[in-house]
Design a protein around this motif. Structure first.
Motif, PDB file in Angstrom:
ATOM      1  N   GLU A 288       0.775  -1.199  -0.002  1.00 60.57           N
ATOM      2  CA  GLU A 288      -0.015   0.399  -0.252  1.00 60.57           C
ATOM      3  C   GLU A 288       0.967   1.121  -0.064  1.00 60.57           C
ATOM      4  O   GLU A 288       1.733   1.680   0.953  1.00 60.57           O
ATOM      5  N   VAL A 289       0.244   2.428  -1.180  1.00 61.65           N
ATOM      6  CA  VAL A 289       1.290   3.134  -1.341  1.00 61.65           C
ATOM      7  C   VAL A 289       0.625   4.766  -1.419  1.00 61.65           C
ATOM      8  O   VAL A 289      -0.990   4.484  -0.564  1.00 61.65           O
ATOM      9  N   GLU A 290       1.278   5.874  -0.624  1.00 61.15           N
ATOM     10  CA  GLU A 290       0.884   6.668  -0.777  1.00 61.15           C
ATOM     11  C   GLU A 290       0.963   7.368  -2.208  1.00 61.15           C
ATOM     12  O   GLU A 290       1.985   7.694  -3.122  1.00 61.15           O
ATOM     13  N   PRO A 291      -0.274   7.815  -3.067  1.00 61.80           N
ATOM     14  CA  PRO A 291       0.007   7.936  -4.722  1.00 61.80           C
ATOM     15  C   PRO A 291       0.485   9.367  -4.325  1.00 61.80           C
ATOM     16  O   PRO A 291       0.312  10.678  -4.009  1.00 61.80           O
ATOM     17  N   ALA A 292       1.414   9.369  -5.559  1.00 58.92           N
ATOM     18  CA  ALA A 292       1.949  10.254  -5.651  1.00 58.92           C
ATOM     19  C   ALA A 292       1.013  11.234  -6.523  1.00 58.92           C
ATOM     20  O   ALA A 292       1.677  12.518  -6.246  1.00 58.92           O
ATOM     21  N   GLY A 293       0.465  10.705  -7.209  1.00 59.41           N
ATOM     22  CA  GLY A 293      -0.266  11.979  -8.377  1.00 59.41           C
ATOM     23  C   GLY A 293      -0.307  11.926  -9.147  1.00 59.41           C
ATOM     24  O   GLY A 293      -0.955  12.634 -10.462  1.00 59.41           O
ATOM     25  N   ARG A 294       1.394  12.701  -9.911  1.00 63.43           N
ATOM     26  CA  ARG A 294       1.934  11.743 -10.582  1.00 63.43           C
ATOM     27  C   ARG A 294       2.730  10.469 -11.584  1.00 63.43           C
ATOM     28  O   ARG A 294       3.259  10.215 -10.716  1.00 63.43           O
ATOM     29  N   PRO A 295       2.316  10.320 -12.677  1.00 63.08           N
ATOM     30  CA  PRO A 295       2.760   9.200 -13.178  1.00 63.08           C
ATOM     31  C   PRO A 295       4.173   8.728 -13.434  1.00 63.08           C
ATOM     32  O   PRO A 295       4.835   9.794 -13.630  1.00 63.08           O
ATOM     33  N   GLY A 296       4.819   8.216 -12.991  1.00 65.93           N
ATOM     34  CA  GLY A 296       5.716   7.619 -13.053  1.00 65.93           C
ATOM     35  C   GLY A 296       6.612   7.780 -11.472  1.00 65.93           C
ATOM     36  O   GLY A 296       8.152   7.845 -11.650  1.00 65.93           O
TER      37      GLY A 296
ATOM     38  N   PRO B 167       8.618   8.334  -7.497  1.00 69.36           N
ATOM     39  CA  PRO B 167       8.235   7.719  -6.699  1.00 69.36           C
ATOM     40  C   PRO B 167       6.786   7.509  -5.859  1.00 69.36           C
ATOM     41  O   PRO B 167       7.184   9.377  -5.388  1.00 69.36           O
ATOM     42  N   GLU B 168       6.753   6.869  -4.536  1.00 67.08           N
ATOM     43  CA  GLU B 168       5.884   6.782  -3.773  1.00 67.08           C
ATOM     44  C   GLU B 168       5.653   6.235  -2.867  1.00 67.08           C
ATOM     45  O   GLU B 168       6.146   5.072  -2.465  1.00 67.08           O
ATOM     46  N   PRO B 169       6.149   6.268  -1.636  1.00 63.20           N
ATOM     47  CA  PRO B 169       6.424   6.382  -0.373  1.00 63.20           C
ATOM     48  C   PRO B 169       5.195   4.988   0.113  1.00 63.20           C
ATOM     49  O   PRO B 169       4.175   4.716  -0.396  1.00 63.20           O
ATOM     50  N   VAL B 170       5.897   3.409   0.668  1.00 65.83           N
ATOM     51  CA  VAL B 170       4.731   2.631   1.100  1.00 65.83           C
ATOM     52  C   VAL B 170       4.309   2.789   2.450  1.00 65.83           C
ATOM     53  O   VAL B 170       5.026   3.563   3.550  1.00 65.83           O
ATOM     54  N   VAL B 171       3.379   2.930   2.586  1.00 70.17           N
ATOM     55  CA  VAL B 171       2.960   2.723   3.893  1.00 70.17           C
ATOM     56  C   VAL B 171       2.455   1.916   5.099  1.00 70.17           C
ATOM     57  O   VAL B 171       2.358   1.380   5.775  1.00 70.17           O
ATOM     58  N   ALA B 172       2.393   0.419   3.835  1.00 69.38           N
ATOM     59  CA  ALA B 172       1.991  -0.613   4.535  1.00 69.38           C
ATOM     60  C   ALA B 172       2.375  -2.308   3.040  1.00 69.38           C
ATOM     61  O   ALA B 172       1.935  -1.047   2.247  1.00 69.38           O
ATOM     62  N   THR B 173       2.715  -3.362   4.206  1.00 69.02           N
ATOM     63  CA  THR B 173       2.271  -4.053   3.591  1.00 69.02           C
ATOM     64  C   THR B 173       2.092  -5.114   3.827  1.00 69.02           C
ATOM     65  O   THR B 173       1.987  -6.106   4.955  1.00 69.02           O
ATOM     66  N   PRO B 174       0.453  -5.700   3.243  1.00 70.49           N
ATOM     67  CA  PRO B 174      -0.400  -6.606   3.598  1.00 70.49           C
ATOM     68  C   PRO B 174      -0.274  -8.263   3.599  1.00 70.49           C
ATOM     69  O   PRO B 174       0.745  -7.848   2.708  1.00 70.49           O
ATOM     70  N   GLU B 175      -0.103  -8.538   4.309  1.00 71.76           N
ATOM     71  CA  GLU B 175       0.352 -10.463   4.362  1.00 71.76           C
ATOM     72  C   GLU B 175      -0.318 -10.972   3.749  1.00 71.76           C
ATOM     73  O   GLU B 175      -1.154 -11.291   3.069  1.00 71.76           O
TER      74      GLU B 175
END
Ligand code: CTP
Ligand code: MG
Length: 261
Positions: free
Chosen positions: A163-171, A173-181
């Motif tokens: 799960e990321v914080e969407p950057a809003g601009r294609p391409g 980089p986007e920070p990761v918020v979580a990794t579901p199992e």
């Protein structure tokens, strides 16, 4: 009036069962933007036959399905009716064609509105999943007939999901918020099966913004109703991007070679 001088008369059933009638609604009104320029996605050919015809046959192959409602592109209902007339379908299956809406949710709603009164359970199946095997369809129908108000076929994931914080601009980089199992995640397919009244209630009460619901079961979840997952099938994948057409043609070629559906 009850006549107790005739003791051999069978007792009236304590729980009168309503006969099941299952219909399939096929939303096919999308344009297929991600597939690239060309005819509406549902009308494009796979193995020489329009994707929609494959999808209708996939539903009609289930003996439980006695009616298929096709939701056509809003300006394409006549063309869809012609296509359905040109291609053989089982005699036992009735077909209705209705025009769709701007979102998948509106298209599904148009299909639900067209169902005759005696239909008790309904499958919603994407035209974009033309190759779903009949065993998957039957597994969904059976779970609904056994009393589950909402049933979805799904598969475990191959990829890990972030799960990321969407950057809003294609391409960008986007920070990761979580990794579901991953072992707890499932990728959902169609046909999704529902008790008709439950799905209609979801469509009447749940508002979804933007693109609308891409998943009917998600709307039922919002009612607080438990949705059950049954095993999906790798051939029930959705034709979304050009590479999916290559895979679909390969699956059809394999079926022709082995004569298996
Ligand atoms: N669908 C529909 N009505 C819409 C949008 C989609 O009936 N207004 C249907 C599509 O025809 C498809 C299914 O919903 O069978 C799943 O949608 P999707 O795979 O997204 O298809 P499209 O919307 O056609 O593709 P894209 O999003 O790439 O344009
Ligand atoms: Mg779409």
């Amino acid at each position: 009036m009850y006549d107790d001088s005739r003791p051999e008369r069978p007792a009236p059933p304590t729980r009168p069962e309503r006969p099941h009638r299952t219909a399939a609604v096929i939303p096919a009104a999308g344009r297929g933007v991600r597939l690239g320029p060309g005819a509406p996605k549902a009308l494009r050919a796979l193995g020489g036959t329009p994707m929609l015809i494959h999808a209708v046959r996939a539903m009609a192959r289930s003996r439980a399905v006695s009616l298929v409602v096709v939701v056509a592109p809003s300006d394409g209902a006549a063309e869809v009716k012609n296509l359905l007339d040109e291609h053989a379908l089982p005699d036992r299956t009735d077909i209705l064609v209705v025009p769709g809406g701007d979102t998948r949710q509106e298209s599904v709603r148009a299909g639900l509105d067209a169902l005759p009164e005696d239909v008790t359970s309904v499958l919603i199946h994407d035209a974009a999943r033309p190759l779903v095997p009949v065993d998957t369809v039957d597994a969904v129908v059976e779970a609904v007939r056994e009393g589950a108000p909402a049933v979805v076929p799904a598969l475990p994931l191959a990829d890990t999901v972030k799960e990321v914080e969407p950057a809003g601009r294609p391409g960008a980089p986007e920070p990761v918020v979580a990794t579901p199992e991953r072992s707890r995640l499932r990728a959902v397919q169609t046909p999704q099966g529902f008790d008709r009244a439950t799905l209609v209630r979801a469509h009447e009460t749940i508002a979804v913004n933007g693109e609308g619901a891409t998943d009917d079961a998600g709307m039922v979840e919002k009612l607080g109703v438990t949705v059950m997952v049954v095993p999906g099938h790798e051939e029930a994948f959705k034709v979304t991007r050009p590479l999916d057409l290559v895979l679909a043609e390969a699956v059809l070629a394999r079926r022709r070679a082995t004569d298996v559906y």
